[in-house]
Design an enzyme around this catalytic site. Structure first.
Site, PDB file in Angstrom:
ATOM      1  CB  SER A   1      -3.608   5.748  -8.037  1.00 45.29           C
ATOM      2  OG  SER A   1      -4.220   7.007  -8.221  1.00 45.29           O
TER       3      SER A   1
ATOM      4  CE1 TYR B   1       0.735   7.756  -6.606  1.00 46.33           C
ATOM      5  CE2 TYR B   1      -1.076   8.655  -7.910  1.00 46.33           C
ATOM      6  CZ  TYR B   1      -0.628   7.942  -6.814  1.00 46.33           C
ATOM      7  OH  TYR B   1      -1.546   7.426  -5.919  1.00 46.33           O
TER       8      TYR B   1
ATOM      9  CG  ASN C   1      -1.482   1.335   1.568  1.00 43.78           C
ATOM     10  OD1 ASN C   1      -2.407   1.830   0.913  1.00 43.78           O
ATOM     11  ND2 ASN C   1      -0.917   1.978   2.590  1.00 43.78           N
TER      12      ASN C   1
ATOM     13  CB  ILE D   1      -9.256   7.792  -0.377  1.00 42.56           C
ATOM     14  CG1 ILE D   1      -9.566   6.832  -1.548  1.00 42.56           C
ATOM     15  CG2 ILE D   1      -9.671   7.192   0.963  1.00 42.56           C
ATOM     16  CD1 ILE D   1     -11.010   6.425  -1.704  1.00 42.56           C
TER      17      ILE D   1
ATOM     18  CB  ALA E   1       3.951   6.291 -15.850  1.00 43.03           C
ATOM     19  CB  ALA E   2       5.050   4.480 -10.907  1.00 42.78           C
ATOM     20  CE  LYS E   3       0.125   4.218  -6.506  1.00 48.23           C
ATOM     21  NZ  LYS E   3       0.352   3.335  -5.357  1.00 48.23           N
TER      22      LYS E   3
HETATM   23  N1  LIG Z   1      -5.511   9.028  -0.681  1.00 50.28           N
HETATM   24  C1  LIG Z   1      -5.904   8.962  -1.933  1.00 50.28           C
HETATM   25  O1  LIG Z   1      -6.760   9.735  -2.393  1.00 50.28           O
HETATM   26  C2  LIG Z   1      -5.310   7.935  -2.851  1.00 50.28           C
HETATM   27  C3  LIG Z   1      -5.841   7.823  -4.150  1.00 50.28           C
HETATM   28  C4  LIG Z   1      -5.321   6.873  -5.018  1.00 50.28           C
HETATM   29  C5  LIG Z   1      -4.313   6.020  -4.598  1.00 50.28           C
HETATM   30  N2  LIG Z   1      -3.816   6.155  -3.337  1.00 50.28           N
HETATM   31  C6  LIG Z   1      -2.734   5.230  -2.960  1.00 50.28           C
HETATM   32  O2  LIG Z   1      -3.077   4.623  -1.720  1.00 50.28           O
HETATM   33  C7  LIG Z   1      -1.896   4.356  -0.962  1.00 50.28           C
HETATM   34  C8  LIG Z   1      -2.019   5.001   0.412  1.00 50.28           C
HETATM   35  O3  LIG Z   1      -2.265   6.382   0.256  1.00 50.28           O
HETATM   36  P1  LIG Z   1      -2.609   7.320   1.519  1.00 50.28           P
HETATM   37  O4  LIG Z   1      -3.232   8.550   0.958  1.00 50.28           O
HETATM   38  O5  LIG Z   1      -3.288   6.521   2.565  1.00 50.28           O
HETATM   39  O6  LIG Z   1      -1.104   7.692   2.007  1.00 50.28           O
HETATM   40  P2  LIG Z   1      -0.619   8.530   3.282  1.00 50.28           P
HETATM   41  O7  LIG Z   1      -1.743   9.060   4.064  1.00 50.28           O
HETATM   42  O8  LIG Z   1       0.398   9.495   2.726  1.00 50.28           O
HETATM   43  O9  LIG Z   1       0.148   7.398   4.122  1.00 50.28           O
HETATM   44  C9  LIG Z   1       1.256   6.778   3.517  1.00 50.28           C
HETATM   45  C10 LIG Z   1       1.711   5.619   4.380  1.00 50.28           C
HETATM   46  O10 LIG Z   1       2.826   4.999   3.703  1.00 50.28           O
HETATM   47  C11 LIG Z   1       3.995   5.070   4.548  1.00 50.28           C
HETATM   48  N3  LIG Z   1       5.167   5.240   3.696  1.00 50.28           N
HETATM   49  C12 LIG Z   1       5.409   6.212   2.796  1.00 50.28           C
HETATM   50  N4  LIG Z   1       6.609   6.052   2.226  1.00 50.28           N
HETATM   51  C13 LIG Z   1       7.142   4.934   2.785  1.00 50.28           C
HETATM   52  C14 LIG Z   1       8.376   4.260   2.630  1.00 50.28           C
HETATM   53  N5  LIG Z   1       9.323   4.685   1.780  1.00 50.28           N
HETATM   54  N6  LIG Z   1       8.600   3.125   3.354  1.00 50.28           N
HETATM   55  C15 LIG Z   1       7.665   2.665   4.237  1.00 50.28           C
HETATM   56  N7  LIG Z   1       6.476   3.284   4.416  1.00 50.28           N
HETATM   57  C16 LIG Z   1       6.221   4.396   3.702  1.00 50.28           C
HETATM   58  C17 LIG Z   1       3.709   6.267   5.465  1.00 50.28           C
HETATM   59  O11 LIG Z   1       4.447   6.244   6.686  1.00 50.28           O
HETATM   60  P3  LIG Z   1       5.891   6.976   6.849  1.00 50.28           P
HETATM   61  O12 LIG Z   1       5.788   8.319   6.160  1.00 50.28           O
HETATM   62  O13 LIG Z   1       6.125   7.050   8.325  1.00 50.28           O
HETATM   63  O14 LIG Z   1       6.869   6.072   6.173  1.00 50.28           O
HETATM   64  C18 LIG Z   1       2.221   6.038   5.733  1.00 50.28           C
HETATM   65  O15 LIG Z   1       2.032   4.984   6.651  1.00 50.28           O
HETATM   66  C19 LIG Z   1      -0.723   4.901  -1.794  1.00 50.28           C
HETATM   67  O16 LIG Z   1      -0.164   3.866  -2.560  1.00 50.28           O
HETATM   68  C20 LIG Z   1      -1.394   5.912  -2.719  1.00 50.28           C
HETATM   69  O17 LIG Z   1      -0.659   6.095  -3.919  1.00 50.28           O
HETATM   70  C21 LIG Z   1      -4.287   7.087  -2.455  1.00 50.28           C
END
Ligand SMILES: NC(=O)c1ccc[n+]([C@@H]2O[C@H](COP(=O)([O-])OP(=O)(O)OC[C@H]3O[C@@H](n4cnc5c(N)ncnc54)[C@H](OP(=O)(O)O)[C@@H]3O)[C@@H](O)[C@H]2O)c1
Length: 251
Positions: free
Chosen positions: A142, A155, A88, A187, A157-159
């Protein structure tokens, strides 16, 4: 938040690892798996106040090879094996002037965090997953992967590559291990809040225009689909991409 009494204990005896499980979508997924009685390890670089209380925290950086190896070792020691892997952790910052302004380093960082981290961790944990009788991997992509957009192309392209990798892996690992993708839309998380606050032109109101269901998604909306995919209810599901985006990508 979820109410544990609403959920059957369908993941009793299952051991799960959720990267980025300390806040946002990852924390909701970890909590949902705990509610179903799984044993859960959450991974992040540092602990967070929103971390699910019932999970074991493993500190590590998924964007380095050494970090992934250390995480895999520590998680397996804590869990004694693995049935569920949720890749994730991910994200990237936007470059509003367009794709040509994205530096090499940002492209590299995005592919390392959003693609390679999942590949490395899956490879490291594959021997343990092969031992499981109910193994399931979920990779979090995503909506950006299917919506071309210059400021975020590194971003998206990686996803998109993560989705292609996941379909390939699903075919390679069937029937023993199921592999699926979940693609969230907008989200509400600390990550998306920070993005909206710091990126000109990205406001909640602007996002709502893109959402047929008329609301920003909750982390629990994503967690529920992940719970389905990793449980016995999802036993005929593999190699697919589940869009949890309120209809945003239906157009
Ligand atoms: N929120 C959205 O609207 C949305 C939409 C589409 C896709 N997504 C995808 O959903 C996933 C979660 O998103 P989110 O919005 O919940 O993220 P978030 O609130 O930014 O939380 C990110 C989490 O990942 C950890 N993390 C980040 N970089 C890391 C690393 N290098 N090593 C280990 N842990 C790491 C962070 O903890 P630390 O910083 O302490 O490491 C945190 O626990 C991501 O893949 C994102 O691309 C989110």
């Amino acid at each position: 938040m979820s109410n544990p009494s609403n959920f059957p204990k369908e993941l009793s005896g299952h051991r799960a690892l959720v990267t980025g499980g300390t806040r946002g979508i990852g924390a909701a997924v970890a909590q949902r798996l705990l509610d179903a009685d799984a044993k859960v390890v959450v991974v992040a670089r540092k602990a967070d106040k929103d971390m699910p209380a019932g999970a074991t925290f493993v500190s590590g950086d998924v964007s380095t090879s050494a970090g992934v190896q250390a995480i895999a070792k520590e998680a397996l020691a804590a869990l004694g094996g693995l049935d569920i892997l949720v890749n994730n952790a991910g994200g990237a910052r936007a470059f509003l002037e367009g794709s040509w302004t994205i530096p090499d380093e940002a492209w590299d960082d995005s592919f390392t965090l959003n693609l390679q981290a999942a590949i490395r961790l899956t490879n490291a944990l594959l021997p343990a997953l092969r031992e499981s009788k109910a193994a399931a991997v979920v990779n979090i992509s995503s909506a950006a992967a299917s919506m071309p957009f210059g400021p975020f192309v590194h971003y998206g392209a990686a996803k998109a590559a993560l989705e292609y990798y996941s379909r390939t892996l699903a075919l390679e690992l069937a029937p023993g291990i199921r592999v699926n993708v979940v693609s969230p839309g907008v989200i509400a998380t600390p990550g998306s809040d920070e993005f909206a606050r710091t990126t000109p032109g990205f406001s909640t109101d602007a996002w709502l225009q893109l959402l047929p269901l008329g609301r920003i998604g909750a982390t629990e909306d994503v967690a529920e689909v992940v719970a389905l995919l990793v449980s016995d209810r999802g036993k005929f599901l593999t190699g697919a991409n589940y869009r949890v985006d309120g209809g945003m990508t239906a157009r």
